[in-house]
Design a protein around this motif. Structure first.
Motif, short mmCIF file in Angstrom:
data_model
loop_
_atom_site.label_atom_id
_atom_site.label_comp_id
_atom_site.label_asym_id
_atom_site.label_seq_id
_atom_site.Cartn_x
_atom_site.Cartn_y
_atom_site.Cartn_z
N ALA A 194 0.80 -1.27 0.05
CA ALA A 194 0.13 0.10 -0.15
C ALA A 194 0.92 1.20 0.02
CB ALA A 194 -0.76 -0.01 1.01
N SER A 195 1.96 1.29 0.65
CA SER A 195 2.81 2.48 0.68
C SER A 195 3.56 2.74 -0.66
CB SER A 195 3.91 2.38 2.10
OG SER A 195 4.60 1.12 1.92
N PHE A 196 3.86 1.53 -1.23
CA PHE A 196 4.41 1.61 -2.44
C PHE A 196 3.43 2.24 -3.62
CE2 PHE A 196 5.43 0.26 -6.88
CZ PHE A 196 6.77 0.56 -6.90
N ALA A 197 2.18 1.57 -3.34
CA ALA A 197 1.04 2.24 -4.27
C ALA A 197 0.83 3.81 -3.90
CB ALA A 197 -0.26 1.33 -3.95
N PHE A 198 0.91 4.15 -2.73
CA PHE A 198 0.65 5.52 -2.36
C PHE A 198 2.05 6.40 -3.05
CE2 PHE A 198 1.63 9.14 0.65
CZ PHE A 198 0.45 9.77 0.25
N MET A 199 3.19 5.83 -2.99
CA MET A 199 4.28 6.42 -3.38
C MET A 199 4.15 6.64 -4.80
SD MET A 199 8.27 5.44 -2.45
CE MET A 199 8.44 3.96 -3.37
#
Length: 164
Positions: free
Chosen positions: A37-42
């Protein structure tokens, strides 16, 4: 894994350690979801700012996901092998590699099969958020491993051919 007396690595463990398997797997799943999820947000933030992530960013995420996949395949293989030993179930196809092949190529089916084999869902409904996946009042049978007996049965069966 709690029902079979295994720890989060798929190895036999005492009751206390195996009871923590559910919590350990929940933490691992949460960490995996948070990382993705943090990668998708990034990725979205970079895209909105007109920047693009480099191949190194994607490589780190791909490596992380491959490691988690390999861990899950190995864990499924080990749990399936321990259930096979406990219930003295011989391999029928791909002897020596059946657990690995099932874990690698059909993991959801293998996990469902193990769940159905270790609990009677016709008698007890599956329950979410319990350590065993069964209602709290259901007591588990004691866990015993029969590796010596299984090995003997496996050696005897190697000389015989199975007709399907």
């Amino acid at each position: 894994m709690t029902r079979t007396g295994l720890d989060w690595m798929g190895d036999p463990a005492n009751k206390l350690v195996s009871s923590l398997s559910c919590a350990n797997m929940t933490v691992l799943l949460t960490f995996w979801l948070a990382m993705n999820a943090s990668f998708a947000f990034m990725l979205r933030v970079a895209w909105e700012r007109g920047r693009y992530l480099t191949s190194e960013h994607y490589a780190v995420l791909a490596l992380f996901n491959v490691l988690v996949l390999l861990y899950m395949v190995n864990l499924t293989r080990k749990v399936r092998g321990s259930i096979r030993n406990k219930y003295q179930i011989p391999e029928e196809h791909c002897v020596g590699l059946e657990d690995c092949c099932c874990a690698a190529f059909c993991m959801p089916c293998a996990i469902c099969q193990m769940g159905r084999h270790t609990a009677d869902f016709d008698t007890y409904r599956a329950t979410c958020c319990t350590k065993t996946g069964l209602p709290r009042q259901v007591e588990l049978a004691p866990v015993t491993f029969y590796e010596d007996q299984y090995q003997n049965m496996n050696e005897e069966g190697q000389g015989q051919s199975h007709v399907i």
